[in-house]
Design a protein around this motif. Structure first.
Motif, PDB file in Angstrom:
ATOM      1  N   PRO A   4      35.337  40.587  57.358  1.00 34.40           N
ATOM      2  CA  PRO A   4      34.862  39.211  57.532  1.00 34.40           C
ATOM      3  C   PRO A   4      35.269  38.297  56.382  1.00 34.40           C
ATOM      4  O   PRO A   4      35.510  38.759  55.252  1.00 34.40           O
ATOM      5  CB  PRO A   4      33.337  39.357  57.598  1.00 34.40           C
ATOM      6  N   GLY A   5      35.327  37.013  56.682  1.00 34.05           N
ATOM      7  CA  GLY A   5      35.817  36.024  55.705  1.00 34.05           C
ATOM      8  C   GLY A   5      35.021  36.003  54.416  1.00 34.05           C
ATOM      9  O   GLY A   5      35.581  35.796  53.339  1.00 34.05           O
ATOM     10  N   ILE A   6      33.714  36.244  54.511  1.00 37.23           N
ATOM     11  CA  ILE A   6      32.885  36.165  53.318  1.00 37.23           C
ATOM     12  C   ILE A   6      33.253  37.252  52.316  1.00 37.23           C
ATOM     13  O   ILE A   6      33.217  37.055  51.097  1.00 37.23           O
ATOM     14  CB  ILE A   6      31.381  36.223  53.693  1.00 37.23           C
ATOM     15  N   VAL A   7      33.683  38.398  52.839  1.00 38.17           N
ATOM     16  CA  VAL A   7      34.128  39.489  51.956  1.00 38.17           C
ATOM     17  C   VAL A   7      35.381  39.059  51.196  1.00 38.17           C
ATOM     18  O   VAL A   7      35.536  39.322  50.006  1.00 38.17           O
ATOM     19  CB  VAL A   7      34.392  40.785  52.760  1.00 38.17           C
ATOM     20  N   MET A   8      36.246  38.340  51.918  1.00 43.76           N
ATOM     21  CA  MET A   8      37.460  37.821  51.291  1.00 43.76           C
ATOM     22  C   MET A   8      37.092  36.899  50.125  1.00 43.76           C
ATOM     23  O   MET A   8      37.680  36.960  49.049  1.00 43.76           O
ATOM     24  CB  MET A   8      38.244  37.035  52.355  1.00 43.76           C
ATOM     25  N   SER A   9      36.080  36.077  50.356  1.00 43.66           N
ATOM     26  CA  SER A   9      35.639  35.138  49.334  1.00 43.66           C
ATOM     27  C   SER A   9      35.096  35.884  48.111  1.00 43.66           C
ATOM     28  O   SER A   9      35.376  35.516  46.964  1.00 43.66           O
ATOM     29  CB  SER A   9      34.584  34.234  49.967  1.00 43.66           C
ATOM     30  N   ILE A  10      34.335  36.963  48.391  1.00 41.83           N
ATOM     31  CA  ILE A  10      33.828  37.795  47.295  1.00 41.83           C
ATOM     32  C   ILE A  10      34.992  38.393  46.515  1.00 41.83           C
ATOM     33  O   ILE A  10      35.027  38.381  45.285  1.00 41.83           O
ATOM     34  CB  ILE A  10      32.928  38.927  47.850  1.00 41.83           C
ATOM     35  N   PHE A  11      35.991  38.855  47.284  1.00 48.47           N
ATOM     36  CA  PHE A  11      37.149  39.472  46.649  1.00 48.47           C
ATOM     37  C   PHE A  11      37.864  38.488  45.722  1.00 48.47           C
ATOM     38  O   PHE A  11      38.229  38.826  44.593  1.00 48.47           O
ATOM     39  CB  PHE A  11      38.109  39.990  47.722  1.00 48.47           C
ATOM     40  N   ILE A  12      38.037  37.238  46.213  1.00 48.22           N
ATOM     41  CA  ILE A  12      38.731  36.223  45.402  1.00 48.22           C
ATOM     42  C   ILE A  12      37.955  35.968  44.105  1.00 48.22           C
ATOM     43  O   ILE A  12      38.523  35.901  43.015  1.00 48.22           O
ATOM     44  CB  ILE A  12      38.878  34.895  46.192  1.00 48.22           C
ATOM     45  N   GLY A  13      36.615  35.863  44.247  1.00 47.59           N
ATOM     46  CA  GLY A  13      35.788  35.632  43.064  1.00 47.59           C
ATOM     47  C   GLY A  13      35.930  36.753  42.055  1.00 47.59           C
ATOM     48  O   GLY A  13      36.131  36.522  40.854  1.00 47.59           O
ATOM     49  N   LEU A  14      35.862  37.989  42.544  1.00 45.15           N
ATOM     50  CA  LEU A  14      35.981  39.144  41.645  1.00 45.15           C
ATOM     51  C   LEU A  14      37.360  39.186  40.994  1.00 45.15           C
ATOM     52  O   LEU A  14      37.498  39.492  39.811  1.00 45.15           O
ATOM     53  CB  LEU A  14      35.736  40.445  42.424  1.00 45.15           C
ATOM     54  N   LEU A  15      38.380  38.850  41.812  1.00 42.87           N
ATOM     55  CA  LEU A  15      39.750  38.868  41.302  1.00 42.87           C
ATOM     56  C   LEU A  15      39.882  37.884  40.141  1.00 42.87           C
ATOM     57  O   LEU A  15      40.450  38.199  39.092  1.00 42.87           O
ATOM     58  CB  LEU A  15      40.707  38.492  42.441  1.00 42.87           C
ATOM     59  N   LEU A  16      39.317  36.680  40.317  1.00 40.92           N
ATOM     60  CA  LEU A  16      39.414  35.647  39.284  1.00 40.92           C
ATOM     61  C   LEU A  16      38.758  36.125  37.982  1.00 40.92           C
ATOM     62  O   LEU A  16      39.342  36.053  36.904  1.00 40.92           O
ATOM     63  CB  LEU A  16      38.755  34.358  39.773  1.00 40.92           C
ATOM     64  N   ILE A  17      37.536  36.657  38.128  1.00 37.42           N
ATOM     65  CA  ILE A  17      36.827  37.134  36.933  1.00 37.42           C
ATOM     66  C   ILE A  17      37.599  38.289  36.295  1.00 37.42           C
ATOM     67  O   ILE A  17      37.781  38.347  35.078  1.00 37.42           O
ATOM     68  CB  ILE A  17      35.400  37.578  37.300  1.00 37.42           C
ATOM     69  N   GLY A  18      38.064  39.185  37.149  1.00 31.15           N
ATOM     70  CA  GLY A  18      38.783  40.363  36.645  1.00 31.15           C
ATOM     71  C   GLY A  18      40.035  39.981  35.882  1.00 31.15           C
ATOM     72  O   GLY A  18      40.280  40.469  34.781  1.00 31.15           O
ATOM     73  N   VAL A  19      40.822  39.059  36.467  1.00 32.97           N
ATOM     74  CA  VAL A  19      42.098  38.694  35.843  1.00 32.97           C
ATOM     75  C   VAL A  19      41.866  37.998  34.507  1.00 32.97           C
ATOM     76  O   VAL A  19      42.591  38.201  33.541  1.00 32.97           O
ATOM     77  CB  VAL A  19      42.916  37.805  36.797  1.00 32.97           C
ATOM     78  N   ILE A  20      40.813  37.158  34.437  1.00 27.58           N
ATOM     79  CA  ILE A  20      40.538  36.474  33.171  1.00 27.58           C
ATOM     80  C   ILE A  20      39.885  37.431  32.182  1.00 27.58           C
ATOM     81  O   ILE A  20      40.178  37.423  30.987  1.00 27.58           O
ATOM     82  CB  ILE A  20      39.628  35.248  33.396  1.00 27.58           C
ATOM     83  N   GLY A  21      38.999  38.292  32.694  1.00 27.50           N
ATOM     84  CA  GLY A  21      38.200  39.136  31.801  1.00 27.50           C
ATOM     85  C   GLY A  21      38.907  40.384  31.315  1.00 27.50           C
ATOM     86  O   GLY A  21      38.725  40.783  30.170  1.00 27.50           O
ATOM     87  N   LEU A  22      39.738  40.998  32.201  1.00 27.76           N
ATOM     88  CA  LEU A  22      40.327  42.284  31.832  1.00 27.76           C
ATOM     89  C   LEU A  22      41.091  42.289  30.516  1.00 27.76           C
ATOM     90  O   LEU A  22      40.854  43.163  29.679  1.00 27.76           O
ATOM     91  CB  LEU A  22      41.231  42.785  32.961  1.00 27.76           C
ATOM     92  N   PRO A  23      41.992  41.310  30.302  1.00 30.22           N
ATOM     93  CA  PRO A  23      42.737  41.345  29.034  1.00 30.22           C
ATOM     94  C   PRO A  23      41.816  41.332  27.816  1.00 30.22           C
ATOM     95  O   PRO A  23      42.083  41.978  26.804  1.00 30.22           O
ATOM     96  CB  PRO A  23      43.576  40.063  29.085  1.00 30.22           C
ATOM     97  N   ARG A  24      40.693  40.574  27.919  1.00 30.35           N
ATOM     98  CA  ARG A  24      39.771  40.516  26.773  1.00 30.35           C
ATOM     99  C   ARG A  24      39.057  41.832  26.576  1.00 30.35           C
ATOM    100  O   ARG A  24      38.914  42.324  25.463  1.00 30.35           O
ATOM    101  CB  ARG A  24      38.742  39.409  26.999  1.00 30.35           C
ATOM    102  N   VAL A  25      38.569  42.394  27.695  1.00 28.00           N
ATOM    103  CA  VAL A  25      37.901  43.694  27.615  1.00 28.00           C
ATOM    104  C   VAL A  25      38.866  44.709  27.021  1.00 28.00           C
ATOM    105  O   VAL A  25      38.504  45.523  26.178  1.00 28.00           O
ATOM    106  CB  VAL A  25      37.435  44.142  29.015  1.00 28.00           C
ATOM    107  N   TRP A  26      40.112  44.616  27.468  1.00 24.17           N
ATOM    108  CA  TRP A  26      41.145  45.538  27.013  1.00 24.17           C
ATOM    109  C   TRP A  26      41.346  45.444  25.497  1.00 24.17           C
ATOM    110  O   TRP A  26      41.313  46.448  24.792  1.00 24.17           O
ATOM    111  CB  TRP A  26      42.447  45.219  27.743  1.00 24.17           C
ATOM    112  N   THR A  27      41.531  44.220  24.979  1.00 24.65           N
ATOM    113  CA  THR A  27      41.772  44.085  23.538  1.00 24.65           C
ATOM    114  C   THR A  27      40.535  44.473  22.744  1.00 24.65           C
ATOM    115  O   THR A  27      40.632  45.072  21.683  1.00 24.65           O
ATOM    116  CB  THR A  27      42.180  42.647  23.152  1.00 24.65           C
ATOM    117  N   LYS A  28      39.337  44.119  23.270  1.00 25.08           N
ATOM    118  CA  LYS A  28      38.115  44.490  22.571  1.00 25.08           C
ATOM    119  C   LYS A  28      37.996  46.004  22.499  1.00 25.08           C
ATOM    120  O   LYS A  28      37.660  46.568  21.455  1.00 25.08           O
ATOM    121  CB  LYS A  28      36.892  43.899  23.275  1.00 25.08           C
ATOM    122  N   GLY A  29      38.282  46.641  23.628  1.00 24.89           N
ATOM    123  CA  GLY A  29      38.230  48.102  23.675  1.00 24.89           C
ATOM    124  C   GLY A  29      39.199  48.713  22.685  1.00 24.89           C
ATOM    125  O   GLY A  29      38.895  49.679  21.988  1.00 24.89           O
TER     126      GLY A  29
END
Lengths: 509, 342
Positions: free
Chosen positions: B307-332
């Motif tokens: 369903p479309g709402i799942v797609m929307s959740i996915f986009i939101g998670l993707l955005l957070i993940g793409v911005i957050g991952l590099p920082r988590v990575w360097t912090k780690g």
């Protein structure tokens, strides 16, 4: 033991620094310096910019850790490992631009971090305001504790800072150029306050460039020069001229490159240049092959004048003539197109574009010249960048190395290279060697002279007396936005320009 | 003697253009990682449905990203310069409404093709003025215009819809140029090339990077910072207007809720493409690959009847993940280093 100390004539220092050294990459900021502060006395710390004054303040307030040396407070060795620790042992600094919270009230600023709390851990606002009122009254300040800090002037902010110092039972108060932005009356009030602090037995470190106020308020002096402690003692045993000499120190001629070219025709002529707030009625001319020095204290309006010539701000009055053409420079692009370029004092913030490689920094102002209908040629860019890197003997691993990885001196070379690539007529250098190591300093000096000898007109703004005297063919001294004196190389002396800049009346010596 | 050896060593200092070879730079690039992800998702899709590889089916899949990607190209430049435009989806709505109104008073396809982009351009100019002339932070200014532009659409349309677009107008959203190649895909490819050249090969693009890294130093280097930012807002508005033409043509009608929430997907596309959300770095090829990935994922979810709402959740998670991952990575990484050094 205690008794003998009390009976002896000399009081023990409250705070004692000995053998303090501090290095930064490429720069030795402090070398084996010592400093003592006595209770109930004001010690003036005197030195030129770059002498290490701010470094010692940062060590005292726990921001920097010294590489070497010891700190004793009340004869007990102490480590000031963080700003919190420094504040706990009773050291407070009141800065030139006091670091406080504009949107909080006076009382909140005084008690931030240690506000009185009730049993639920909530702040007791009423008690806090009462206490604040009391503290303010103690220093003779008639301020409303509930007013927001942003509504106060600098002088009142200083008072809040001092009240804050007293609220944490401070023993040592550091005042870093506290009078820089104060009016005459406010300065007098500050003196009264300092007398009160002295009477309460606080040890005060007073940093200032103004000799009249040092003699007015301080009991002792300590002179720093080039990161070393040059002398210290009681002020009433020292003449002002000797203090100036100590501060300026070394022989200023000889180590600087001498002019070999001849002066050409007048390139730049500035007449009655004025700015609504920063400077007024500035007139000077500049010839090809000449180096013109501008000396003055912080706030004299030198940088503002230069940025105005470069088009960062607009002048409110006056005329600028370049090669006999009258110009109205409204933005840096116009200045650059007309051949006026500016090497700013704030290298990291305004000079280099951090995040971009060396070659892109060097070609940035010349992009239009280097591009063909807007399209860039990487080969051309690299070749330009390489030729100027070689000319300036840049130390870099490759041309696509990011500028932030270079040392301060080499970053400065990148800034100079980027301007030379535009083939300017007038180059303005604002504190060109501030914070760079001795080696790069000499290279920048030699290069500046070379540029002038090649026919460029050079303006140098410097607070370093040997530099401005050693490099310049002529020197203009500014004070509070006005030109106060002009000297040729033959007539200038360090004592003269220090007096002019500080506004000390001529001594009959 | 000493100075001689020094000058010799100074002269022998050579400056290679670059330390890393081109191959090595490609190998460690974000774009290569994106390419691998794109190939992997493509492969997943082929496993999910036997009809996926059908040329007509693939052609249909492109509609999921082409219109958004058109805006993402301009948005990438804007974000690299340190600004952002959150009003793009509302610009589509206003632009589409204007075209619908034009049809309702009897205008033809040619006029529509002028009106759509022109409204976008005007909206972009408005945003640009707010930011460069009045000094508003772009994130606040464009949240304001996001409500403003779509609000105007709602006032004009209410709960009604414009339709009745001329039949030859349908070409721009539904037409095929050759075989399965749609007009939109051609437009996407052309603009991908234009924006790649603009950002990576011109002095304008270089200025955009300089502004994003340090606007003050850029100004002090003679870059006309405000003028370039204004042009970027204009371009973003223009691209939103062009996307409005395509989308309106494809849907054949205009409602005020058209393209609702697209700004989120467009910004996600840009950030996934490797553009630093804080400005200063990024590339158009990266955005192109991110567009493919988001299109493929959307299409794959469609095949799986998600369903479309799942797609929307996915986009939101993707955005957070793409911005957050590099920082988590360097912090780690820092954390790991601090453990090892102890």
């Amino acid at each position: 033991m205690n008794e003998t100390a009390q009976h002896s004539d000399s009081i023990k220092p409250l705070l004692e620094l000995s053998g303090i050294s501090k290095n930064f990459p490429g720069v030795r900021a402090l070398s084996q310096v010592s400093l003592e502060l006595y209770p109930g006395q004001v010690t003036a710390l005197v030195g030129e910019n770059g002498a290490g004054k701010s470094t010692i303040v940062k060590i005292l307030t726990g921001i920097y850790q010294p590489d070497d040396g010891r700190i004793d407070i009340n004869q007990k060795q102490t480590r000031l490992s963080s700003p919190q620790v420094a504040s706990q042992v009773g050291i407070t600094a009141i800065h030139q631009e006091t670091v406080m919270f504009d949107n909080l009230s006076v009382a909140e600023n005084i008690f931030i971090g240690h506000a009185p709390k009730n049993m639920w851990g909530l702040i007791q606002t009423k008690k806090m305001h009462q206490d604040a009122k009391q503290l303010l009254e103690r220093i003779g300040a008639n301020l409303d504790p509930s007013i927001e800090l942003k509504n106060l002037g600098i002088a009142s902010k200083h008072l809040v800072g001092i009240a804050r110092a007293l609220s944490v039972n401070t023993q040592v108060v550091i005042m870093d150029e506290p009078t820089a932005a104060l009016s005459y009356k406010e300065i007098e009030e500050l003196y009264v306050l300092i007398e009160r602090l002295k009477a309460e037995g606080k040890a005060i470190l007073f940093i200032s460039h103004k000799f009249d106020e040092i003699y007015r308020i301080a009991d002792r002096y300590t002179v720093f020069r080039d990161g070393e402690m040059i002398g210290k003692g009681l002020l009433n045993e020292l003449k002002e001229a000797e203090l100036v000499k100590m501060m300026v120190g070394r022989d200023v001629t000889g180590i600087f490159p001498q002019r070999t070219g001849t002066l050409g025709e007048t390139v730049l002529e500035v007449k009655h240049y004025s700015h609504p707030t920063e400077f007024d009625e500035i007139s000077f001319s500049l010839r090809r092959g000449e180096i013109l020095g501008f000396y003055g204290l912080v706030g004299a309006g030198r940088s503002e004048l230069m940025q105005c010539l470069f088009g960062i701000s607009e002048s409110s009055n006056g005329a600028l003539t370049l090669d006999n053409r009258t110009l109205h420079i409204k933005n840096p692009t116009q200045a650059i197109d007309n051949g006026i370029v500016y090497v700013p004092e704030d290298r990291g913030g305004q000079g280099v574009v951090t995040g971009l490689p060396i070659f892109e920094n060097i070609t940035l102002p010349s992009l239009n010249k280097l591009s063909n209908r807007g399209f860039l040629s990487l080969a051309k860019e690299f070749s330009i960048a390489r030729s100027y890197s070689e000319k300036l003997e840049l130390r870099a691993a490759s041309l696509d190395q990011h500028v932030e990885l270079l040392s301060g001196g080499n970053q400065q070379k990148v800034v100079i290279a980027k301007w030379l690539a535009t083939q300017p007529k007038v180059i303005i250098l604002d504190e060109p060697t501030k914070g760079i190591d001795i080696g790069s300093k000499a290279a920048v000096h030699a290069f500046m002279r070379e540029l002038a000898d090649d026919g460029l007109a050079v303006i140098i703004v410097s607070s370093e007396i040997p530099e401005v005297i050693g490099m310049s063919d002529r020197i203009i001294v500014m004070r509070e936005g006005l030109m106060v004196a002009e000297y040729s190389k033959a007539t200038v002396s360090p004592e003269l320009i220090v007096r002019d800049a500080a506004g000390i009346a001529e001594h009959v010596a | 003697m000493n100075s001689e050896t020094q000058s010799v060593s100074a002269a022998s200092q050579s400056y290679p253009d670059r330390l890393q070879s081109k191959l090595r730079r490609v190998l460690v690039s974000w774009e290569l990682l994106l390419l691998c992800v794109a190939v992997f998702i493509f492969w997943l899709n082929t496993q999910a449905s036997p009809y996926f590889l059908d040329p007509w089916n693939l052609s249909d899949a492109t509609f999921n990203f082409t219109e958004k990607a058109l805006i993402a190209f301009a948005m990438a430049l804007l974000i690299i310069s340190g600004e952002i435009d959150l009003s793009v989806a509302s610009i589509i709505a206003l632009s589409s409404t204007a075209m619908g109104y034009a049809v309702s008073i009897g205008m033809g396809t040619t006029e529509l093709l002028i009106i759509g982009p022109l409204v976008g351009l005007a909206c972009g100019a408005f945003n640009g003025l707010l930011v460069t002339r009045f000094g508003l932070p772009s994130i606040v200014a464009t949240i304001g215009t996001m409500s403003l532009f779509r609000g105007i659409s709602y006032i004009i349309l209410g709960d009604k819809a414009y339709s009745g677009y001329p039949s030859d107008f349908a070409f721009f959203g539904q037409g095929y140029v050759y075989w399965v190649i749609t007009f939109e895909v051609v437009l996407f490819a052309v603009f991908a090339i234009i924006y790649t050249l603009l950002l990576h090969r011109t002095s304008f693009g270089r200025s955009v990077f300089a502004i994003g890294n340090n606007p003050t130093a850029a100004l002090f280097s003679g870059i006309r910072v405000n003028r370039i930012k204004f042009i970027l807002f204009l371009l973003t508005g223009l691209m939103a207007g062009i996307a409005a033409v395509c989308l309106t043509s494809r849907l054949g009608s205009t409602r005020p809720s058209i393209a609702l929430g697209w700004e989120l997907e467009i910004v996600t596309m840009v950030v996934l493409g490797g553009v630093n959300i804080l400005g200063g770095s990024g590339s158009i090829p990266g955005v192109v690959l991110a567009a493919f990935i988001m299109g493929l994922v959307t299409f794959g979810f469609g095949l799986l009847n998600v369903p479309g709402i799942v797609m929307s959740i996915f986009i939101g998670l993707l955005l957070i993940g793409v911005i957050g991952l590099p920082r988590v990575w360097t912090k780690g990484l820092h954390f790991w280093k601090s453990i090892v050094s102890r």
